[in-house]
Enzyme design. Structure first.
Site, PDB file in Angstrom:
ATOM      1  N   ASP A  61       0.894  -1.204  -0.117  1.00  0.00           N
ATOM      2  CA  ASP A  61      -0.202  -0.075  -0.009  1.00  0.00           C
ATOM      3  C   ASP A  61       0.950   1.188   0.020  1.00  0.00           C
ATOM      4  O   ASP A  61       2.088   0.996   0.341  1.00  0.00           O
ATOM      5  CB  ASP A  61      -0.816  -0.004   1.108  1.00  0.00           C
ATOM      6  CG  ASP A  61      -2.068   1.071   1.069  1.00  0.00           C
ATOM      7  OD1 ASP A  61      -2.236   1.603   0.107  1.00  0.00           O
ATOM      8  OD2 ASP A  61      -2.776   1.419   2.117  1.00  0.00           O
ATOM      9  N   SER A  62       0.255   2.359  -0.333  1.00  0.00           N
ATOM     10  CA  SER A  62       1.003   3.482  -0.181  1.00  0.00           C
ATOM     11  C   SER A  62       1.559   4.061   1.004  1.00  0.00           C
ATOM     12  O   SER A  62       2.564   4.811   1.202  1.00  0.00           O
ATOM     13  CB  SER A  62       0.026   4.774  -0.908  1.00  0.00           C
ATOM     14  OG  SER A  62      -0.863   4.896   0.029  1.00  0.00           O
TER      15      SER A  62
ATOM     16  N   CYS B 118      -3.836  -1.066  -2.239  1.00  0.00           N
ATOM     17  CA  CYS B 118      -3.990   0.532  -2.330  1.00  0.00           C
ATOM     18  C   CYS B 118      -4.953   0.705  -3.436  1.00  0.00           C
ATOM     19  O   CYS B 118      -4.625   0.210  -4.672  1.00  0.00           O
ATOM     20  CB  CYS B 118      -2.368   1.061  -2.922  1.00  0.00           C
ATOM     21  SG  CYS B 118      -2.570   2.888  -3.133  1.00  0.00           S
TER      22      CYS B 118
ATOM     23  N   GLU C 250      -3.060   8.602   9.046  1.00  0.00           N
ATOM     24  CA  GLU C 250      -1.914   8.315   9.181  1.00  0.00           C
ATOM     25  C   GLU C 250      -1.258   9.212  10.439  1.00  0.00           C
ATOM     26  O   GLU C 250      -0.430   8.609  10.990  1.00  0.00           O
ATOM     27  CB  GLU C 250      -1.000   8.860   7.740  1.00  0.00           C
ATOM     28  CG  GLU C 250      -1.359   8.019   6.503  1.00  0.00           C
ATOM     29  CD  GLU C 250      -0.329   6.654   6.660  1.00  0.00           C
ATOM     30  OE1 GLU C 250       0.581   6.654   7.390  1.00  0.00           O
ATOM     31  OE2 GLU C 250      -0.680   5.749   5.745  1.00  0.00           O
TER      32      GLU C 250
ATOM     33  N   CYS D 179     -10.520   2.734   0.054  1.00  0.00           N
ATOM     34  CA  CYS D 179      -9.095   3.175   0.428  1.00  0.00           C
ATOM     35  C   CYS D 179      -8.752   2.443   1.883  1.00  0.00           C
ATOM     36  O   CYS D 179      -9.715   2.250   2.569  1.00  0.00           O
ATOM     37  CB  CYS D 179      -8.947   4.681   0.731  1.00  0.00           C
ATOM     38  SG  CYS D 179      -7.332   4.941   1.248  1.00  0.00           S
TER      39      CYS D 179
ATOM     40  N   HIS E 209      -7.251   2.842   4.282  1.00  0.00           N
ATOM     41  CA  HIS E 209      -7.059   3.690   5.559  1.00  0.00           C
ATOM     42  C   HIS E 209      -8.604   3.791   6.150  1.00  0.00           C
ATOM     43  O   HIS E 209      -8.798   4.089   7.198  1.00  0.00           O
ATOM     44  CB  HIS E 209      -6.586   5.137   5.172  1.00  0.00           C
ATOM     45  CG  HIS E 209      -5.235   5.022   4.709  1.00  0.00           C
ATOM     46  ND1 HIS E 209      -4.683   4.272   3.641  1.00  0.00           N
ATOM     47  CD2 HIS E 209      -3.970   5.713   5.576  1.00  0.00           C
ATOM     48  CE1 HIS E 209      -3.202   4.403   3.794  1.00  0.00           C
ATOM     49  NE2 HIS E 209      -2.840   5.449   4.831  1.00  0.00           N
TER      50      HIS E 209
END
Length: 286
Positions: free
Chosen positions: A14-15, A77, A160, A197, A199
């Site tokens: 993932d990013s 991602c 994040e 996503c 996240h």
């Protein structure tokens, strides 16, 4: 089908750290499998990058995982799965690659059929929404569905930096951001909303509280990472690559840059305390 003992690891990237949500689900669904995870924490987010840059970054991510002798790669991602998966399959033809788009779309279509409501929402990064991969896939599978996409670029950095849900309590900053992004989708009577996503599950309570505010018939939230983990198991089974060894799988985590308060953030994604070493690598070498 005979049992296989292919003990090579599965690769997931993932990013950033959000893909650890997909890892968490994979650990539950595939307890025997070794997993190598790479989070490109030094270059997150990918969603605001050009297509050419996303292709470059994802190619390097793949090269690193291949150096770890992985037998299959899950692109956790949403941006890469939307923008670069066909490109990656073309330049890496010898390794099976799956992404988060197809599995989430299939779940949304099933939900739409069951509820007799063909309105489907997708929230994701700017690159994912502009590429239209979810809308395209759903449209090709069921042209009666209407897909409404919304870019939510601030969600990734908020997660994040640790602005996540605490149980059933929303973070105030994230709640205000969600109200800003999702208020227009709330009025569209969606059967489901794809969290496109990895996240986003960390703020699932916040998203749910906004999108389903004052609703009698709720919009179902679809976790793309969870659906992808199920698809990963199916793909390993179909390719006869499941690890049948009678032991618990190991997890190796690599990142491209140090992350402030990493243990706390990563523990949120994984749903457990971090009790293993995390290795920093120079991704530009790959």
């Amino acid at each position: 089908m005979s049992l296989n003992t292919d003990t090579r690891p599965v690769g997931i990237f993932d990013s950033g750290l959000g893909g650890l949500c997909a890892v968490r689900e994979a650990l539950k669904i595939l307890p025997n499998e070794d997993i190598v995870y790479f989070g490109d924490s030094g270059r997150v987010p990918y969603g605001s990058r050009s297509y050419e840059t996303i292709q470059k970054y994802s190619r390097q991510d793949m090269n690193f995982l291949i150096s770890k002798n992985v037998k299959m790669v899950l692109i956790a991602c949403g941006t890469v799965a939307s923008v670069a998966i066909d490109y990656l399959k073309e330049i890496f033809p010898d390794i099976p690659i799956i992404g988060v788009v197809e599995s989430a779309c299939e779940k949304a279509i099933k939900t739409a059929d069951a509820s007799k409501n063909k309105n489907i929402g997708v929230i994701a990064t700017e690159a994912t929404i502009s590429r239209g991969a979810y809308k395209k896939y759903i449209g090709e599978s069921d042209e009666t569905c209407k897909v409404y996409g919304k870019a939510c670029p601030l969600f990734v950095p908020l997660v994040e930096y640790g602005h996540v849900d605490n149980g059933n309590t929303s973070n105030m900053i994230t709640k205000l951001t969600a109200e800003y992004y999702l208020s227009e989708l709330r009025d569209l009577n969606l059967s489901s909303l794809i969290l496109a996503c990895t996240h986003y599950p960390l703020i699932k309570h916040t998203i749910d509280s906004v999108i389903n505010k004052d609703k009698i018939v709720k919009t179902e939230l679809i976790d793309a990472g969870l659906e992808a983990a199920h698809r990963l198991k199916n793909a390993l089974t179909e390719e006869n690559l499941l690890n049948s060894a009678n032991r618990k799988g190991r997890l190796e985590v690599y990142i491209s840059d140090e992350v402030f308060n990493f243990s706390h953030i990563a523990s949120n994604f994984l749903g457990c305390d971090i009790n293993f070493e995390v290795t920093k690598i120079e991704i530009e070498k790959y």
